[in-house]
Design a protein around this motif. Structure first.
Motif, PDB file in Angstrom:
ATOM      1  N   SER A  37      -7.816  -7.567  -5.760  1.00 56.94           N
ATOM      2  CA  SER A  37      -6.727  -7.727  -6.716  1.00 56.94           C
ATOM      3  C   SER A  37      -5.406  -7.465  -6.016  1.00 56.94           C
ATOM      4  CB  SER A  37      -6.897  -6.745  -7.874  1.00 56.94           C
ATOM      5  OG  SER A  37      -6.643  -5.426  -7.433  1.00 56.94           O
ATOM      6  N   LYS A  38      -4.332  -7.796  -6.694  1.00 55.52           N
ATOM      7  CA  LYS A  38      -3.004  -7.595  -6.135  1.00 55.52           C
ATOM      8  C   LYS A  38      -2.743  -6.110  -5.865  1.00 55.52           C
ATOM      9  CE  LYS A  38       1.607  -9.346  -7.016  1.00 55.52           C
ATOM     10  NZ  LYS A  38       2.433 -10.112  -7.947  1.00 55.52           N
ATOM     11  N   ASP A  39      -3.198  -5.245  -6.776  1.00 56.51           N
ATOM     12  CA  ASP A  39      -3.026  -3.800  -6.598  1.00 56.51           C
ATOM     13  C   ASP A  39      -3.801  -3.285  -5.388  1.00 56.51           C
ATOM     14  OD1 ASP A  39      -1.384  -3.670  -8.807  1.00 56.51           O
ATOM     15  OD2 ASP A  39      -3.010  -3.113 -10.176  1.00 56.51           O
ATOM     16  N   GLU A  40      -5.021  -3.798  -5.182  1.00 55.43           N
ATOM     17  CA  GLU A  40      -5.833  -3.367  -4.038  1.00 55.43           C
ATOM     18  C   GLU A  40      -5.182  -3.775  -2.719  1.00 55.43           C
ATOM     19  OE1 GLU A  40     -10.399  -3.399  -5.624  1.00 55.43           O
ATOM     20  OE2 GLU A  40      -9.435  -5.321  -5.230  1.00 55.43           O
ATOM     21  N   ARG A  43      -2.215  -1.477  -2.160  1.00 55.70           N
ATOM     22  CA  ARG A  43      -2.677  -0.146  -1.757  1.00 55.70           C
ATOM     23  C   ARG A  43      -3.103  -0.151  -0.285  1.00 55.70           C
ATOM     24  NH1 ARG A  43      -7.025   0.563  -4.890  1.00 55.70           N
ATOM     25  NH2 ARG A  43      -5.717   0.475  -6.722  1.00 55.70           N
ATOM     26  N   MET A  44      -3.784  -1.220   0.138  1.00 61.75           N
ATOM     27  CA  MET A  44      -4.220  -1.330   1.527  1.00 61.75           C
ATOM     28  C   MET A  44      -3.011  -1.419   2.457  1.00 61.75           C
ATOM     29  SD  MET A  44      -6.692  -4.121   3.347  1.00 61.75           S
ATOM     30  CE  MET A  44      -8.115  -3.668   2.379  1.00 61.75           C
ATOM     31  N   ARG A  45      -1.990  -2.216   2.073  1.00 63.66           N
ATOM     32  CA  ARG A  45      -0.778  -2.298   2.890  1.00 63.66           C
ATOM     33  C   ARG A  45      -0.112  -0.936   3.032  1.00 63.66           C
ATOM     34  NH1 ARG A  45       1.014  -6.326  -0.662  1.00 63.66           N
ATOM     35  NH2 ARG A  45      -0.030  -8.226  -0.094  1.00 63.66           N
ATOM     36  N   ASP A  46       0.001  -0.218   1.909  1.00 60.86           N
ATOM     37  CA  ASP A  46       0.626   1.107   1.932  1.00 60.86           C
ATOM     38  C   ASP A  46      -0.149   2.079   2.819  1.00 60.86           C
ATOM     39  OD1 ASP A  46       2.548   0.126   0.215  1.00 60.86           O
ATOM     40  OD2 ASP A  46       1.630   0.983  -1.590  1.00 60.86           O
ATOM     41  N   ASP A  47      -1.476   2.025   2.726  1.00 66.85           N
ATOM     42  CA  ASP A  47      -2.313   2.901   3.558  1.00 66.85           C
ATOM     43  C   ASP A  47      -2.102   2.605   5.042  1.00 66.85           C
ATOM     44  OD1 ASP A  47      -3.300   4.095   1.303  1.00 66.85           O
ATOM     45  OD2 ASP A  47      -5.217   3.010   1.325  1.00 66.85           O
ATOM     46  N   MET A  48      -2.053   1.326   5.393  1.00 68.09           N
ATOM     47  CA  MET A  48      -1.879   0.964   6.798  1.00 68.09           C
ATOM     48  C   MET A  48      -0.494   1.380   7.296  1.00 68.09           C
ATOM     49  SD  MET A  48      -4.732  -0.040   7.670  1.00 68.09           S
ATOM     50  CE  MET A  48      -4.330  -0.471   9.342  1.00 68.09           C
ATOM     51  N   ARG A  49       0.529   1.216   6.475  1.00 72.63           N
ATOM     52  CA  ARG A  49       1.869   1.666   6.875  1.00 72.63           C
ATOM     53  C   ARG A  49       1.871   3.160   7.147  1.00 72.63           C
ATOM     54  NH1 ARG A  49       4.157  -1.522   2.347  1.00 72.63           N
ATOM     55  NH2 ARG A  49       4.644  -3.531   3.250  1.00 72.63           N
TER      56      ARG A  49
END
Length: 87
Positions: A37-40, A43-49
């Motif tokens: 989903s768009k939220d997932e 969240r993955m982008r934020d975690d990687m940053r």
């Protein structure tokens, strides 16, 4: 006859990528981010940053401000080294 066969072969080779696309969508979008989903994805982008930010903090030692004398000495050393390279 040979021209017709060559033309058909050329068309088949040229059209192969179009037949490889799924669901009528273009390019490489077919299998990308499937089922997320768009939220997932966000969240993955934020975690990687966050991971890269933390890694950069750990790898780089704290830098202190150079005094004007140290900066001038560093500048002269670099100029001398460049001069030596040109010789």
């Amino acid at each position: 006859m040979k021209r017709c066969a060559a033309l058909l072969l050329a068309l088949a080779v040229a059209a192969a990528p179009a037949f490889a696309q799924r669901d009528g969508r273009g390019g490489g979008q077919a299998g990308k981010n499937q089922g997320m989903s768009k939220d997932e994805r966000q969240r993955m982008r934020d975690d990687m940053r966050e991971v890269f930010r933390d890694r950069n903090r750990q790898d780089r030692p704290q830098q202190r401000q150079l005094s004007p004398q140290e900066r001038e000495k560093l500048r002269r050393d670099i100029q001398d080294a460049n001069r030596d390279l040109r010789k």
